[in-house]
Design an enzyme around this catalytic site. Sequence first.
Site, short mmCIF file in Angstrom:
data_model
loop_
_atom_site.label_atom_id
_atom_site.label_comp_id
_atom_site.label_asym_id
_atom_site.label_seq_id
_atom_site.Cartn_x
_atom_site.Cartn_y
_atom_site.Cartn_z
N TYR A 251 0.84 -1.20 0.00
CA TYR A 251 0.00 0.00 0.00
C TYR A 251 0.88 1.25 0.00
O TYR A 251 0.73 2.13 -0.85
CB TYR A 251 -0.90 -0.02 1.23
CG TYR A 251 -1.90 1.10 1.30
CD1 TYR A 251 -2.98 1.16 0.41
CD2 TYR A 251 -1.81 2.09 2.28
CE1 TYR A 251 -3.92 2.17 0.49
CE2 TYR A 251 -2.75 3.11 2.37
CZ TYR A 251 -3.80 3.14 1.48
OH TYR A 251 -4.74 4.15 1.56
N ASN B 244 -6.42 8.98 8.86
CA ASN B 244 -7.51 8.06 9.24
C ASN B 244 -8.87 8.75 9.19
O ASN B 244 -9.09 9.74 9.88
CB ASN B 244 -7.28 7.51 10.66
CG ASN B 244 -6.04 6.65 10.73
OD1 ASN B 244 -4.93 7.14 10.54
ND2 ASN B 244 -6.21 5.37 11.00
N VAL C 186 -9.70 0.11 13.04
CA VAL C 186 -10.00 0.24 14.46
C VAL C 186 -11.42 0.74 14.71
O VAL C 186 -12.11 0.23 15.60
CB VAL C 186 -8.92 1.10 15.16
CG1 VAL C 186 -8.93 2.54 14.70
CG2 VAL C 186 -9.06 1.00 16.66
N GLY D 284 -1.35 -4.37 20.82
CA GLY D 284 -0.25 -3.83 21.61
C GLY D 284 -0.77 -3.33 22.94
O GLY D 284 -1.76 -3.86 23.47
N1 UDP Z 1 -6.15 -1.38 16.19
C1 UDP Z 1 -6.53 -1.89 17.42
N2 UDP Z 1 -7.56 -2.76 17.45
C2 UDP Z 1 -8.26 -3.16 16.36
C3 UDP Z 1 -7.88 -2.62 15.08
C4 UDP Z 1 -6.82 -1.75 15.05
O1 UDP Z 1 -5.94 -1.56 18.46
O2 UDP Z 1 -9.20 -3.96 16.48
C5 UDP Z 1 -5.04 -0.40 16.12
C6 UDP Z 1 -3.96 -0.72 15.11
O3 UDP Z 1 -2.99 -1.57 15.68
C7 UDP Z 1 -3.43 0.66 14.80
C8 UDP Z 1 -4.64 1.57 14.95
O4 UDP Z 1 -5.59 0.82 15.69
O5 UDP Z 1 -2.45 1.05 15.75
C9 UDP Z 1 -5.25 1.99 13.63
O6 UDP Z 1 -5.39 0.85 12.86
P1 UDP Z 1 -6.22 0.82 11.50
O7 UDP Z 1 -6.17 -0.59 10.97
O8 UDP Z 1 -7.57 1.41 11.72
O9 UDP Z 1 -5.48 1.81 10.50
P2 UDP Z 1 -3.95 2.28 10.28
O10 UDP Z 1 -3.91 3.66 10.79
O11 UDP Z 1 -3.01 1.37 11.03
O12 UDP Z 1 -3.78 2.17 8.80
#
Ligand code: UDP
Length: 321
Positions: free
Chosen positions: A144, A173, A186, A204
């Site tokens: 990506y 986002n 998320v 995390g």
């Molecule tokens: N994340 C989370 N739980 C979830 C999905 C995502 O804690 O169920 C975290 C993910 O590790 C990241 C942030 O939320 O740090 C945003 O993730 P997302 O996939 O929405 O988009 P990104 O900004 O990483 O492209």
Amino acid sequence: MRALVTGGSGFLGSHLCDALLADGYNVIAVDNLLTGRAENVRHLANDARFELQQADIIKPFDFGKVDYVFHFASPASPVDYTEWGIETLQVGSLGTFNALDAAQRYGAKFFFASTSECYGDPLEHPQRETYWGNVNPIGPRSVYDEGKRFSEAAVMAYHRYRKLDTHIVRIFNTYGPRMQINDGRVVPNFMKQAICGQDLTIYGDGSQTRSFCYVGDEIEGIMRLARSSEHLPVNIGNPHEFTMLECAQVVLQVTGSKSKLRFEPLPQDDPKQRRPDITNARALLGWEPKVTLEEGLRLSLTYFKEAVQKQAAAQSALHAR
Ligand code: UDP
């Protein structure tokens, strides 16, 4: 005026189609429906000024004369673009060339949907457009990130060498109605889990940050940039930064859910922080976001509830067969 939107039945693409129609454009949405959904533009089916063409833009395309090409096609959630890695790279390279050629053929303007992923796991905070980023070129997100970075280079090259009138937005986002509830991001994950009373999955320790922009604000910024004469990339995002733990709390508050938190492993190369510097958007476009995360989630609640219900109904129909 006729606008072509690649990825026009995706989350952002479909909202963009609405905004362009409201602005007086005739709109043709082109989508291979890999991660986009026809449902997102079904409300436009009876609008004579709108058409949806199911086509894959990694092959050259020509849908007649257009005045503006908006290139929004790409899987966009980490779960989707990791599943569709090759397709993501193809749409971010061959697809971009084909979209640029479509604009050049008719002397149309060109607008590219780029991303804060160009900054990777940023060492500069907040991120200004002048920051070159910290991207792993071979990691799971590279399909990506590098596709988008390559596309920015291609857009700038068509601008410099072929005098195309081009624009590049770096989208941070964004959330709101029409997001796929299963795309793994998320906001849909937390909203779905909270509505269903399941644990919210924090990856995390939840201290990593993101800055969430409501889709209405994002589209307004995109439309302003599309009308501007700015050729360099412009950040459009909400500078209010949240940890994922804070984001979970806002979701629980808005949904009134009693869900607990469950900690899961952090995906590889997950950026530790993200926050746009929107000085340029303010100065060049007079734009800044208006909707807070809490307000935006309230505006999205009915959509997410209905999407969860639809999914449950589809699953039970499947079981009944
Ligand atoms: N994340 C989370 N739980 C979830 C999905 C995502 O804690 O169920 C975290 C993910 O590790 C990241 C942030 O939320 O740090 C945003 O993730 P997302 O996939 O929405 O988009 P990104 O900004 O990483 O492209």
